[in-house]
Design a protein around this motif. Structure first.
Motif, short mmCIF file in Angstrom:
data_model
loop_
_atom_site.label_atom_id
_atom_site.label_comp_id
_atom_site.label_asym_id
_atom_site.label_seq_id
_atom_site.Cartn_x
_atom_site.Cartn_y
_atom_site.Cartn_z
N GLY A 150 65.47 0.03 36.45
CA GLY A 150 66.02 0.84 37.83
C GLY A 150 66.92 1.77 37.84
N ARG A 151 67.78 1.88 37.44
CA ARG A 151 68.95 3.15 37.77
C ARG A 151 68.11 4.53 36.88
NH1 ARG A 151 74.89 2.09 35.83
NH2 ARG A 151 73.65 0.35 33.78
N ARG A 200 61.06 3.55 43.73
CA ARG A 200 61.42 1.98 42.99
C ARG A 200 60.57 0.95 42.16
NH1 ARG A 200 60.99 -0.68 48.59
NH2 ARG A 200 62.40 -1.85 48.39
N LEU A 201 61.18 -0.52 41.39
CA LEU A 201 59.83 -0.58 40.31
C LEU A 201 59.39 -2.21 40.31
CD1 LEU A 201 62.24 0.78 37.08
CD2 LEU A 201 60.17 1.90 38.53
#
Lengths: 95, 416
Positions: free
Chosen positions: B240-241, B249-250
Protein backbone atom coordinates in the motif's frame (compact mmCIF):
# COMPACT_ATOMS: atom_id res chain seq x y z
CA UNK A 1 -5.71 -2.66 22.92
CA UNK A 2 -8.29 -0.84 25.03
CA UNK A 3 -11.13 0.92 23.20
CA UNK A 4 -12.66 3.76 25.17
CA UNK A 5 -16.33 3.22 24.37
CA UNK A 6 -18.27 6.54 24.37
CA UNK A 7 -21.09 5.01 26.44
CA UNK A 8 -19.47 2.17 28.39
CA UNK A 9 -15.96 3.47 29.06
CA UNK A 10 -12.73 1.51 28.48
CA UNK A 11 -13.35 -2.01 27.07
CA UNK A 12 -10.88 -4.66 25.89
CA UNK A 13 -10.57 -4.88 22.10
CA UNK A 14 -11.27 -8.62 22.27
CA UNK A 15 -14.94 -7.75 22.95
CA UNK A 16 -15.12 -6.23 19.46
CA UNK A 17 -14.99 -7.47 15.92
CA UNK A 18 -13.33 -5.43 13.21
CA UNK A 19 -14.94 -4.56 9.90
CA UNK A 20 -12.55 -2.16 8.16
CA UNK A 21 -12.08 1.36 6.88
CA UNK A 22 -14.77 3.79 8.07
CA UNK A 23 -15.26 4.85 4.46
CA UNK A 24 -17.59 1.82 4.35
CA UNK A 25 -20.17 4.19 5.88
CA UNK A 26 -20.24 6.08 2.59
CA UNK A 27 -22.15 3.55 0.52
CA UNK A 28 -22.46 4.86 -3.05
CA UNK A 29 -25.75 5.97 -4.56
CA UNK A 30 -27.21 2.96 -6.39
CA UNK A 31 -28.90 5.23 -8.94
CA UNK A 32 -25.78 7.20 -9.85
CA UNK A 33 -24.41 7.33 -13.39
CA UNK A 34 -21.07 5.66 -12.52
CA UNK A 35 -22.58 3.12 -10.12
CA UNK A 36 -20.55 0.05 -11.11
CA UNK A 37 -17.24 1.91 -10.85
CA UNK A 38 -18.33 3.47 -7.54
CA UNK A 39 -19.29 0.09 -6.06
CA UNK A 40 -16.06 -1.51 -7.31
CA UNK A 41 -14.05 1.14 -5.49
CA UNK A 42 -16.31 0.96 -2.43
CA UNK A 43 -16.18 -2.81 -2.23
CA UNK A 44 -12.59 -3.53 -3.14
CA UNK A 45 -10.16 -0.60 -2.97
CA UNK A 46 -8.72 0.72 0.29
CA UNK A 47 -6.44 3.63 1.25
CA UNK A 48 -4.69 1.31 3.74
CA UNK A 49 -2.68 4.15 5.31
CA UNK A 50 0.41 3.78 7.49
CA UNK A 51 -0.58 6.20 10.23
CA UNK A 52 -3.93 7.56 11.31
CA UNK A 53 -6.83 5.34 10.25
CA UNK A 54 -10.57 5.67 10.86
CA UNK A 55 -12.16 2.26 11.16
CA UNK A 56 -15.37 0.47 12.10
CA UNK A 57 -15.48 -1.77 15.18
CA UNK A 58 -18.57 -3.67 16.34
CA UNK A 59 -19.09 -4.24 20.08
CA UNK A 60 -20.28 -7.80 19.58
CA UNK A 61 -19.71 -9.02 23.15
CA UNK A 62 -21.11 -5.82 24.60
CA UNK A 63 -23.85 -3.40 23.68
CA UNK A 64 -23.68 -4.23 19.94
CA UNK A 65 -23.02 -0.68 18.93
CA UNK A 66 -20.91 0.21 15.92
CA UNK A 67 -17.99 2.53 16.65
CA UNK A 68 -15.71 4.66 14.50
CA UNK A 69 -12.26 4.33 16.06
CA UNK A 70 -9.41 6.62 15.01
CA UNK A 71 -6.25 4.58 15.51
CA UNK A 72 -2.64 4.85 14.39
CA UNK A 73 -1.70 1.77 12.34
CA UNK A 74 1.99 2.22 13.17
CA UNK A 75 1.65 2.45 16.95
CA UNK A 76 -1.87 1.07 17.70
CA UNK A 77 -2.56 4.29 19.63
CA UNK A 78 -6.27 5.17 19.69
CA UNK A 79 -6.90 8.91 19.58
CA UNK A 80 -10.68 9.09 19.17
CA UNK A 81 -13.74 6.85 19.56
CA UNK A 82 -17.19 7.87 18.32
CA UNK A 83 -20.52 6.14 17.84
CA UNK A 84 -20.76 5.24 14.14
CA UNK A 85 -24.36 6.48 14.27
CA UNK A 86 -23.18 10.00 15.10
CA UNK A 87 -20.49 9.93 12.42
CA UNK A 88 -22.93 8.71 9.79
CA UNK A 89 -25.52 11.33 10.69
CA UNK A 90 -22.89 14.09 10.57
CA UNK A 91 -22.05 12.89 7.04
CA UNK A 92 -25.70 13.16 6.08
CA UNK A 93 -26.48 9.43 6.07
CA UNK A 94 -29.76 7.83 7.16
CA UNK A 95 -32.00 10.83 6.64
CA UNK B 1 32.54 -20.14 -5.41
CA UNK B 2 30.62 -23.40 -5.68
CA UNK B 3 29.67 -25.15 -2.47
CA UNK B 4 30.29 -28.87 -2.20
CA UNK B 5 31.27 -31.54 0.31
CA UNK B 6 34.82 -31.39 -1.02
CA UNK B 7 34.90 -27.63 -0.42
CA UNK B 8 33.75 -28.02 3.20
CA UNK B 9 36.53 -30.55 3.88
CA UNK B 10 39.15 -28.38 2.18
CA UNK B 11 38.12 -25.32 4.20
CA UNK B 12 38.05 -27.34 7.41
CA UNK B 13 41.64 -28.40 6.81
CA UNK B 14 42.84 -24.88 5.94
CA UNK B 15 41.31 -22.98 8.84
CA UNK B 16 38.18 -21.75 7.03
CA UNK B 17 40.15 -18.88 5.48
CA UNK B 18 38.78 -19.36 1.98
CA UNK B 19 35.14 -18.40 2.57
CA UNK B 20 34.21 -15.11 0.95
CA UNK B 21 31.14 -12.87 1.23
CA UNK B 22 28.56 -14.42 -1.06
CA UNK B 23 27.21 -11.23 -2.60
CA UNK B 24 28.78 -7.88 -3.53
CA UNK B 25 27.78 -4.52 -2.12
CA UNK B 26 27.67 -2.43 -5.31
CA UNK B 27 26.84 1.26 -5.65
CA UNK B 28 23.77 1.78 -7.82
CA UNK B 29 24.34 2.47 -11.53
CA UNK B 30 22.50 5.38 -13.18
CA UNK B 31 20.23 3.08 -15.16
CA UNK B 32 19.08 -0.55 -15.23
CA UNK B 33 16.87 -2.50 -17.60
CA UNK B 34 14.86 -3.79 -14.68
CA UNK B 35 14.68 -2.69 -11.05
CA UNK B 36 13.00 -4.90 -8.47
CA UNK B 37 11.86 -3.03 -5.35
CA UNK B 38 12.15 -5.23 -2.29
CA UNK B 39 15.00 -7.54 -1.27
CA UNK B 40 12.84 -10.14 0.40
CA UNK B 41 12.19 -13.70 -0.71
CA UNK B 42 10.01 -12.78 -3.67
CA UNK B 43 12.20 -9.89 -4.87
CA UNK B 44 15.41 -11.92 -4.67
CA UNK B 45 13.73 -14.91 -6.33
CA UNK B 46 12.57 -12.59 -9.11
CA UNK B 47 16.14 -11.38 -9.59
CA UNK B 48 17.46 -14.95 -9.64
CA UNK B 49 15.01 -16.12 -12.31
CA UNK B 50 15.36 -12.88 -14.32
CA UNK B 51 19.10 -13.39 -14.57
CA UNK B 52 19.36 -17.17 -14.74
CA UNK B 53 16.26 -18.24 -16.67
CA UNK B 54 15.26 -15.14 -18.63
CA UNK B 55 18.79 -13.95 -19.48
CA UNK B 56 18.46 -10.41 -18.11
CA UNK B 57 21.93 -9.07 -17.35
CA UNK B 58 21.19 -5.51 -16.23
CA UNK B 59 19.04 -5.92 -13.14
CA UNK B 60 19.06 -4.39 -9.66
CA UNK B 61 17.25 -5.19 -6.43
CA UNK B 62 16.79 -2.21 -4.11
CA UNK B 63 16.07 -2.90 -0.46
CA UNK B 64 15.45 -0.32 2.25
CA UNK B 65 17.10 -2.35 5.02
CA UNK B 66 19.10 -5.55 4.74
CA UNK B 67 17.97 -8.37 2.49
CA UNK B 68 15.74 -11.03 3.97
CA UNK B 69 14.82 -8.81 6.93
CA UNK B 70 11.08 -8.74 6.29
CA UNK B 71 8.55 -11.52 6.08
CA UNK B 72 10.95 -14.09 4.60
CA UNK B 73 12.85 -13.83 7.88
CA UNK B 74 9.77 -14.12 10.10
CA UNK B 75 7.43 -16.84 8.83
CA UNK B 76 6.62 -20.40 9.87
CA UNK B 77 8.58 -21.91 6.93
CA UNK B 78 5.85 -24.20 5.60
CA UNK B 79 5.97 -25.31 1.97
CA UNK B 80 2.92 -27.01 0.43
CA UNK B 81 0.62 -27.02 -2.59
CA UNK B 82 -2.71 -28.15 -1.13
CA UNK B 83 -5.00 -25.59 -2.75
CA UNK B 84 -8.25 -26.26 -4.56
CA UNK B 85 -9.18 -23.60 -7.11
CA UNK B 86 -8.05 -23.60 -10.74
CA UNK B 87 -6.44 -20.19 -10.47
CA UNK B 88 -4.30 -21.30 -7.51
CA UNK B 89 -3.41 -24.98 -7.56
CA UNK B 90 -1.35 -25.08 -10.80
CA UNK B 91 0.66 -22.11 -9.51
CA UNK B 92 1.35 -23.64 -6.09
CA UNK B 93 2.19 -27.02 -7.59
CA UNK B 94 4.64 -25.26 -9.94
CA UNK B 95 6.12 -23.71 -6.79
CA UNK B 96 6.30 -27.11 -5.07
CA UNK B 97 8.25 -28.53 -8.03
CA UNK B 98 10.64 -25.57 -7.93
CA UNK B 99 11.16 -26.17 -4.19
CA UNK B 100 12.05 -29.79 -4.90
CA UNK B 101 14.89 -28.73 -7.19
CA UNK B 102 15.78 -25.47 -5.48
CA UNK B 103 18.93 -26.49 -3.65
CA UNK B 104 20.49 -27.94 -6.81
CA UNK B 105 19.41 -24.90 -8.80
CA UNK B 106 20.91 -22.48 -6.27
CA UNK B 107 23.84 -24.66 -5.13
CA UNK B 108 22.75 -23.66 -1.64
CA UNK B 109 21.51 -25.67 1.30
CA UNK B 110 18.00 -24.37 1.95
CA UNK B 111 17.35 -27.25 4.39
CA UNK B 112 14.33 -28.27 2.33
CA UNK B 113 12.66 -31.07 4.25
CA UNK B 114 9.71 -32.88 2.66
CA UNK B 115 8.31 -34.12 5.94
CA UNK B 116 4.68 -33.81 4.79
CA UNK B 117 1.67 -31.88 6.00
CA UNK B 118 -1.57 -33.18 7.48
CA UNK B 119 -4.77 -31.11 7.59
CA UNK B 120 -6.99 -32.69 10.23
CA UNK B 121 -10.76 -32.87 9.88
CA UNK B 122 -13.29 -33.22 12.67
CA UNK B 123 -16.70 -33.47 11.00
CA UNK B 124 -18.26 -35.33 8.08
CA UNK B 125 -18.73 -32.05 6.23
CA UNK B 126 -15.06 -31.26 6.61
CA UNK B 127 -14.15 -34.72 5.33
CA UNK B 128 -16.19 -34.06 2.20
CA UNK B 129 -14.51 -30.68 1.70
CA UNK B 130 -11.03 -32.20 2.11
CA UNK B 131 -11.86 -35.08 -0.22
CA UNK B 132 -12.83 -32.53 -2.83
CA UNK B 133 -9.69 -30.52 -2.24
CA UNK B 134 -7.53 -33.65 -2.43
CA UNK B 135 -9.13 -34.59 -5.74
CA UNK B 136 -8.52 -31.08 -7.10
CA UNK B 137 -4.87 -31.40 -6.08
CA UNK B 138 -4.49 -34.78 -7.80
CA UNK B 139 -6.14 -33.43 -10.97
CA UNK B 140 -3.47 -30.72 -11.02
CA UNK B 141 -0.61 -33.18 -10.67
CA UNK B 142 0.00 -32.78 -6.94
CA UNK B 143 -0.11 -35.62 -4.43
CA UNK B 144 -2.86 -36.03 -1.84
CA UNK B 145 -3.90 -38.82 0.46
CA UNK B 146 -6.96 -39.09 2.71
CA UNK B 147 -6.34 -40.84 6.05
CA UNK B 148 -9.00 -42.11 8.43
CA UNK B 149 -8.70 -41.72 12.20
CA UNK B 150 -6.83 -45.01 12.71
CA UNK B 151 -4.26 -44.16 10.07
CA UNK B 152 -3.74 -40.72 11.63
CA UNK B 153 -3.40 -42.34 15.07
CA UNK B 154 -0.61 -44.55 13.77
CA UNK B 155 1.41 -41.55 12.58
CA UNK B 156 0.44 -39.05 15.28
CA UNK B 157 -0.48 -40.97 18.45
CA UNK B 158 -0.15 -37.89 20.70
CA UNK B 159 -3.10 -35.98 19.21
CA UNK B 160 -6.31 -35.43 21.15
CA UNK B 161 -8.45 -37.89 19.16
CA UNK B 162 -11.44 -38.31 21.42
CA UNK B 163 -12.19 -34.71 22.28
CA UNK B 164 -15.92 -34.45 22.98
CA UNK B 165 -16.45 -31.43 20.75
CA UNK B 166 -13.81 -31.90 18.06
CA UNK B 167 -12.96 -35.60 17.67
CA UNK B 168 -10.34 -36.22 14.98
CA UNK B 169 -11.98 -38.12 12.12
CA UNK B 170 -8.99 -38.17 9.80
CA UNK B 171 -6.74 -35.93 7.74
CA UNK B 172 -5.72 -34.87 4.27
CA UNK B 173 -2.02 -35.50 3.76
CA UNK B 174 0.40 -34.09 1.24
CA UNK B 175 3.61 -36.10 1.60
CA UNK B 176 5.72 -33.85 -0.63
CA UNK B 177 5.01 -30.78 1.48
CA UNK B 178 7.32 -29.78 4.29
CA UNK B 179 9.49 -26.98 5.56
CA UNK B 180 12.51 -25.03 4.35
CA UNK B 181 14.99 -22.85 6.17
CA UNK B 182 13.56 -19.39 5.43
CA UNK B 183 16.71 -17.28 5.80
CA UNK B 184 18.71 -19.70 3.67
CA UNK B 185 16.11 -19.35 0.92
CA UNK B 186 16.64 -15.57 0.84
CA UNK B 187 20.41 -15.91 0.99
CA UNK B 188 20.50 -18.66 -1.64
CA UNK B 189 18.47 -16.58 -4.09
CA UNK B 190 20.59 -13.50 -3.32
CA UNK B 191 23.85 -15.36 -3.89
CA UNK B 192 22.66 -16.84 -7.15
CA UNK B 193 21.30 -13.53 -8.43
CA UNK B 194 24.58 -11.82 -7.54
CA UNK B 195 26.59 -14.53 -9.32
CA UNK B 196 24.48 -13.88 -12.41
CA UNK B 197 25.28 -10.16 -12.33
CA UNK B 198 22.35 -8.68 -10.40
CA UNK B 199 23.23 -5.64 -8.27
CA UNK B 200 21.72 -6.08 -4.80
CA UNK B 201 21.59 -2.61 -3.27
CA UNK B 202 20.88 -2.67 0.45
CA UNK B 203 20.04 0.24 2.77
CA UNK B 204 18.51 2.03 -0.18
CA UNK B 205 14.92 3.00 0.48
CA UNK B 206 12.63 3.87 -2.41
CA UNK B 207 11.14 7.26 -1.56
CA UNK B 208 9.28 7.88 -4.80
CA UNK B 209 8.50 6.60 -8.27
CA UNK B 210 9.33 8.93 -11.18
CA UNK B 211 6.33 8.79 -13.47
CA UNK B 212 5.98 11.04 -16.51
CA UNK B 213 3.18 10.87 -19.08
CA UNK B 214 1.90 7.64 -17.60
CA UNK B 215 5.28 5.91 -17.84
CA UNK B 216 7.54 4.87 -14.97
CA UNK B 217 11.09 6.09 -15.59
CA UNK B 218 12.75 4.83 -12.43
CA UNK B 219 12.85 5.14 -8.68
CA UNK B 220 13.82 7.95 -6.32
CA UNK B 221 15.84 6.49 -3.47
CA UNK B 222 17.86 7.55 -0.45
CA UNK B 223 20.90 6.97 -2.73
CA UNK B 224 19.51 9.21 -5.48
CA UNK B 225 17.53 8.60 -8.65
CA UNK B 226 17.98 5.26 -10.41
CA UNK B 227 16.56 4.99 -13.91
CA UNK B 228 14.95 1.84 -15.29
CA UNK B 229 13.02 0.60 -18.29
CA UNK B 230 10.82 -1.46 -16.00
CA UNK B 231 10.19 -1.36 -12.27
CA UNK B 232 8.75 -4.36 -10.41
CA UNK B 233 7.38 -3.93 -6.93
CA UNK B 234 7.64 -6.99 -4.63
CA UNK B 235 7.22 -5.54 -1.15
CA UNK B 236 4.29 -7.50 0.30
CA UNK B 237 3.37 -6.00 3.66
CA UNK B 238 4.23 -2.52 2.43
CA UNK B 239 2.48 -2.71 -0.94
CA UNK B 240 0.00 0.00 0.00
CA UNK B 241 2.80 2.40 0.85
CA UNK B 242 4.94 1.80 -2.25
CA UNK B 243 2.11 1.66 -4.77
CA UNK B 244 0.63 4.72 -3.07
CA UNK B 245 3.66 6.57 -4.48
CA UNK B 246 2.19 5.85 -7.91
CA UNK B 247 -1.17 7.15 -6.74
CA UNK B 248 -2.73 3.68 -6.71
CA UNK B 249 -5.24 2.31 -4.23
CA UNK B 250 -5.04 -1.47 -3.95
CA UNK B 251 -7.52 -4.23 -3.13
CA UNK B 252 -5.38 -4.90 -0.06
CA UNK B 253 -5.33 -4.20 3.68
CA UNK B 254 -2.18 -4.59 5.80
CA UNK B 255 -2.61 -6.86 8.82
CA UNK B 256 -0.30 -8.40 11.40
CA UNK B 257 0.21 -12.15 11.77
CA UNK B 258 1.94 -13.45 14.88
CA UNK B 259 4.14 -16.52 15.05
CA UNK B 260 5.59 -18.40 17.98
CA UNK B 261 8.41 -20.79 18.81
CA UNK B 262 8.77 -22.93 21.90
CA UNK B 263 11.96 -23.95 23.68
CA UNK B 264 13.89 -26.74 21.95
CA UNK B 265 12.43 -30.21 22.48
CA UNK B 266 13.48 -33.69 21.43
CA UNK B 267 11.88 -34.76 18.11
CA UNK B 268 8.13 -35.06 18.67
CA UNK B 269 6.40 -33.89 15.50
CA UNK B 270 7.17 -35.87 12.32
CA UNK B 271 5.37 -33.45 9.99
CA UNK B 272 3.50 -30.20 9.71
CA UNK B 273 0.08 -30.45 11.39
CA UNK B 274 -2.94 -28.18 11.06
CA UNK B 275 -5.98 -28.19 13.35
CA UNK B 276 -9.30 -28.26 11.53
CA UNK B 277 -11.52 -27.06 14.37
CA UNK B 278 -9.57 -23.91 15.14
CA UNK B 279 -6.81 -22.04 13.38
CA UNK B 280 -3.53 -23.57 14.50
CA UNK B 281 -0.59 -24.97 12.53
CA UNK B 282 2.65 -26.35 13.89
CA UNK B 283 5.89 -27.98 12.85
CA UNK B 284 9.14 -28.70 14.63
CA UNK B 285 12.30 -26.95 13.52
CA UNK B 286 15.58 -28.80 13.15
CA UNK B 287 16.73 -27.08 16.35
CA UNK B 288 13.79 -28.65 18.16
CA UNK B 289 11.54 -25.65 18.71
CA UNK B 290 7.86 -26.02 17.94
CA UNK B 291 7.10 -23.34 15.35
CA UNK B 292 3.43 -22.43 15.30
CA UNK B 293 0.85 -19.81 14.46
CA UNK B 294 -2.82 -19.16 13.93
CA UNK B 295 -5.09 -16.30 12.97
CA UNK B 296 -4.09 -12.78 12.05
CA UNK B 297 -4.96 -10.16 14.67
CA UNK B 298 -7.66 -8.85 12.35
CA UNK B 299 -7.26 -5.07 12.22
CA UNK B 300 -5.29 -2.82 9.86
CA UNK B 301 -1.74 -2.35 11.06
CA UNK B 302 1.81 -1.77 9.87
CA UNK B 303 3.29 -2.51 13.31
CA UNK B 304 5.33 -5.72 13.40
CA UNK B 305 3.75 -6.78 16.66
CA UNK B 306 0.34 -8.03 17.69
CA UNK B 307 -1.83 -8.19 20.78
CA UNK B 308 -2.40 -10.75 23.53
CA UNK B 309 -5.93 -12.04 22.74
CA UNK B 310 -4.59 -13.76 19.61
CA UNK B 311 -1.70 -15.25 21.59
CA UNK B 312 -4.24 -16.81 23.94
CA UNK B 313 -6.40 -18.03 21.05
CA UNK B 314 -3.48 -19.68 19.24
CA UNK B 315 -2.18 -21.38 22.39
CA UNK B 316 -5.68 -22.64 23.23
CA UNK B 317 -5.91 -24.17 19.75
CA UNK B 318 -2.55 -25.85 20.25
CA UNK B 319 -3.40 -27.33 23.63
CA UNK B 320 -6.80 -28.52 22.37
CA UNK B 321 -5.11 -30.35 19.50
CA UNK B 322 -2.10 -31.80 21.33
CA UNK B 323 -2.34 -31.47 25.12
CA UNK B 324 1.33 -32.50 25.48
CA UNK B 325 2.54 -29.07 24.38
CA UNK B 326 0.89 -27.51 27.43
CA UNK B 327 4.14 -28.21 29.27
CA UNK B 328 6.38 -26.57 26.66
CA UNK B 329 7.45 -23.01 27.35
CA UNK B 330 7.13 -20.27 24.78
CA UNK B 331 10.55 -19.01 23.79
CA UNK B 332 9.81 -16.23 21.32
CA UNK B 333 6.92 -14.64 19.50
CA UNK B 334 6.88 -12.01 16.81
CA UNK B 335 4.68 -10.37 14.20
CA UNK B 336 4.92 -9.69 10.48
CA UNK B 337 2.87 -7.40 8.27
CA UNK B 338 0.75 -9.16 5.63
CA UNK B 339 -0.85 -7.91 2.43
CA UNK B 340 -4.37 -9.23 3.02
CA UNK B 341 -6.10 -9.12 -0.34
CA UNK B 342 -9.83 -8.93 -0.98
CA UNK B 343 -10.16 -12.55 -2.11
CA UNK B 344 -7.27 -14.15 -0.23
CA UNK B 345 -5.21 -14.67 -3.40
CA UNK B 346 -2.17 -12.80 -4.71
CA UNK B 347 -1.62 -10.40 -7.59
CA UNK B 348 1.17 -10.63 -10.20
CA UNK B 349 0.36 -8.19 -12.95
CA UNK B 350 1.04 -5.04 -14.93
CA UNK B 351 -0.37 -1.79 -13.54
CA UNK B 352 -2.08 1.11 -15.30
CA UNK B 353 1.33 2.85 -15.24
CA UNK B 354 3.50 1.74 -18.18
CA UNK B 355 6.71 0.09 -17.02
CA UNK B 356 5.45 -0.46 -13.47
CA UNK B 357 4.63 -4.03 -12.38
CA UNK B 358 3.15 -5.30 -9.17
CA UNK B 359 3.61 -8.47 -7.13
CA UNK B 360 1.78 -8.64 -3.79
CA UNK B 361 -1.35 -9.58 -1.89
CA UNK B 362 0.19 -12.82 -0.60
CA UNK B 363 -1.89 -12.80 2.56
CA UNK B 364 -0.11 -15.11 5.00
CA UNK B 365 0.86 -17.73 2.44
CA UNK B 366 3.74 -16.00 0.70
CA UNK B 367 6.64 -18.17 1.81
CA UNK B 368 5.58 -21.35 0.02
CA UNK B 369 5.05 -19.30 -3.13
CA UNK B 370 8.54 -17.75 -3.12
CA UNK B 371 10.12 -19.62 -6.07
CA UNK B 372 7.02 -19.57 -8.29
CA UNK B 373 6.29 -15.95 -7.44
CA UNK B 374 9.83 -15.02 -8.47
CA UNK B 375 9.67 -17.18 -11.60
CA UNK B 376 6.30 -15.81 -12.72
CA UNK B 377 7.15 -12.19 -11.89
CA UNK B 378 10.43 -12.55 -13.81
CA UNK B 379 8.48 -13.97 -16.77
CA UNK B 380 6.12 -11.00 -16.66
CA UNK B 381 8.95 -8.46 -16.39
CA UNK B 382 11.07 -10.06 -19.11
CA UNK B 383 8.37 -10.93 -21.64
CA UNK B 384 5.54 -8.54 -20.76
CA UNK B 385 3.07 -11.38 -20.59
CA UNK B 386 1.97 -13.50 -17.63
CA UNK B 387 3.45 -16.92 -16.97
CA UNK B 388 0.89 -19.65 -17.88
CA UNK B 389 0.38 -20.69 -14.24
CA UNK B 390 -0.16 -17.10 -13.04
CA UNK B 391 -2.69 -15.82 -15.56
CA UNK B 392 -5.47 -15.61 -12.95
CA UNK B 393 -3.52 -13.29 -10.64
CA UNK B 394 -4.75 -10.15 -12.37
CA UNK B 395 -5.03 -6.78 -10.68
CA UNK B 396 -8.37 -6.09 -12.39
CA UNK B 397 -10.08 -9.33 -11.36
CA UNK B 398 -12.04 -7.52 -8.64
CA UNK B 399 -13.50 -5.16 -11.24
CA UNK B 400 -14.41 -7.98 -13.60
CA UNK B 401 -15.68 -10.42 -10.96
CA UNK B 402 -13.02 -13.12 -11.42
CA UNK B 403 -12.08 -13.50 -7.76
CA UNK B 404 -10.06 -16.52 -6.55
CA UNK B 405 -11.62 -17.01 -3.14
CA UNK B 406 -10.43 -20.34 -1.66
CA UNK B 407 -12.27 -19.77 1.58
CA UNK B 408 -15.42 -18.24 0.07
CA UNK B 409 -15.75 -15.37 2.53
CA UNK B 410 -15.88 -12.47 0.09
CA UNK B 411 -14.22 -9.08 0.22
CA UNK B 412 -13.41 -9.13 3.93
CA UNK B 413 -9.61 -9.32 4.13
CA UNK B 414 -9.37 -10.24 7.82
CA UNK B 415 -11.41 -13.41 7.26
CA UNK B 416 -9.15 -14.94 4.57
Amino acid sequence: MIINHPLLGPRDASEFTYLGDASLIDRPDWQAENVSEAFYEYGYLRDNPAGEHQELWYHEAGDRSWLVVTRNTLTHEISKVELARDVARARGRSK
Amino acid sequence: MRYSGFRVIKEALTGHKGWKPVWREPEPKAHYDIIVIGGGGHGLATAHYLSKVYGQRNVAVVEKGWIGGGNVGRNTTIVRSNYMLDGNEPFYEFSMKLWEGLEQDLNYNAMMSQRGIINLFHTDGQRDAYTRRGNAMILNGADAELLDADQVRKEHPYLNFDDARFPIKGGLVQRRAGTARHDAVAWGFARSADLHGVDIIQNCEVTGLRIENGKCLGVETTKGFIGANKVGCAVAGSSGRVMGMAGMRLPIESHVLQAFVSEGLKPVLPSVITFGAGHFYVSQSDKGGLVFGGDIDGYNTYAQRGNLPVVEDVCEGGVALMPMIGRARLLRMWGGVMDMSMDGSPIIDRTPVEGLYFNGGWCYGGFKATPASGHCFAHLLAKDEPHPVATAYRLDRFRTGRMIDEKGVGNQPNLH
